[in-house]
Design an enzyme around this catalytic site. Structure first.
Site, PDB file in Angstrom:
ATOM      1  CB  ALA A   1      -0.913   0.004   1.223  1.00  0.00           C
TER       2      ALA A   1
ATOM      3  N   GLY B   1      -0.094  -5.454   0.353  1.00  0.00           N
ATOM      4  CA  GLY B   1      -1.161  -5.499  -0.635  1.00  0.00           C
ATOM      5  C   GLY B   1      -0.744  -6.166  -1.923  1.00  0.00           C
TER       6      GLY B   1
ATOM      7  CD  GLU C   1      -3.463  -8.009   2.011  1.00  0.00           C
ATOM      8  OE1 GLU C   1      -4.266  -8.243   2.929  1.00  0.00           O
ATOM      9  OE2 GLU C   1      -3.017  -6.870   1.765  1.00  0.00           O
TER      10      GLU C   1
ATOM     11  CD  GLU D   1       0.166  -6.356   5.421  1.00  0.00           C
ATOM     12  OE1 GLU D   1      -0.347  -6.317   4.291  1.00  0.00           O
ATOM     13  OE2 GLU D   1       0.822  -7.348   5.827  1.00  0.00           O
TER      14      GLU D   1
END
Length: 255
Positions: free
Chosen positions: A61, A106, A109, A129
């Site tokens: 992110a 991300g 993911e 994270e």
């Protein structure tokens, strides 16, 4: 635009294009959702490749953007974040991630939303994270544990450590490791081969597997049973069976 959709030979390539690291800011997330839905609905797209370019898949992110958000803002945004990734996971066609360089947070993911993952031999994947005082928020706690098992997922999520391509292959986080220069080519070949297959049957197979993983076995079996019977109404099923009887297996040409 930070994400593009390019279509050739029945394969739609969803290409992240936000140099230098393809950080997934809000605009990129929203564009990803838009193009995933377009790929899902376009008849000329029969299979999909997720790709970030030769150097990096996606490093995660946009931390600077997230740092400026408070609790109230993230309560609103977190659903849209998950929805953008779910749109990719719900593409009713075969999807392969071509993973080069970093696929972190991300980025990891997003790769998890694919049906199959081909990684460069220099790729590094992970869910870091926890090192920010957070947990994965775009499906990582759910999709990673379903893919590699809860204890292995907890190790990666609890520690935030990165894994190299060879360990990722051992864990089942990726399905194939190839030289860096061959990642996109092999991913496109995988997708192009399936783009020639029976589209409705492939959709049925994907939905049956994914639904079964998300529910109890009786419900999963019911979904499988209904799709299996329904495919007997398709021209591809007629072609496939006729070709098998007359020419042997693997020679059918589907429409």
């Amino acid at each position: 635009m930070t994400v593009h959709l390019e279509v050739a030979e029945g394969v739609g390539t969803i290409r992240l294009d936000r140099p230098p690291m393809n950080a997934l800011d809000i605009a990129t997330q929203d564009r990803l959702k838009e193009l995933a839905e377009e790929a899902a609905n376009r008849a000329d797209v029969r299979a999909v490749v997720l790709y970030g370019g030769e150097k990096v898949f996606a490093a995660g992110a946009d931390i600077k953007e997230m740092q400026a958000m408070d609790h109230a803002a993230m309560v609103v945004r977190s659903r849209a974040l998950q929805d953008s990734f779910t749109a990719v996971a719900r593409i009713p066609k075969p999807v392969v991630a071509a993973v080069t360089g970093y696929a972190l947070g991300g980025g990891c993911e997003l790769a998890l939303c694919a049906d199959y993952r081909i990684a460069a031999d220099n790729a590094k994947l992970g869910q870091p994270e926890i090192l920010l005082g957070l947990i994965p928020g775009a499906g990582g706690t759910q999709r990673l544990s379903r893919l590699i098992g809860p204890s292995r997922a907890k190790d990666l999520i609890f520690t935030g450590r990165m894994v190299k391509a060879d360990e990722a292959l051992t864990l089942g986080l990726v399905d194939r490791v190839v030289p860096a220069g061959e990642v996109y080519t092999q991913a496109h070949e995988w997708a192009a081969k399936l783009a020639q297959g029976p589209a409705i049957a492939l959709r049925a197979a994907k939905e049956s597997i994914d639904t079964g993983l998300e529910t109890d076995i009786e419900t999963g079996l019911a979904v499988e049973r209904n799709w299996f019977a329904g495919l007997f109404a398709t021209e591809d099923r007629e072609r496939g069976m006729r070709s098998f009887v007359e020419e042997g297996p693997g020679k059918a040409k589907f429409v």
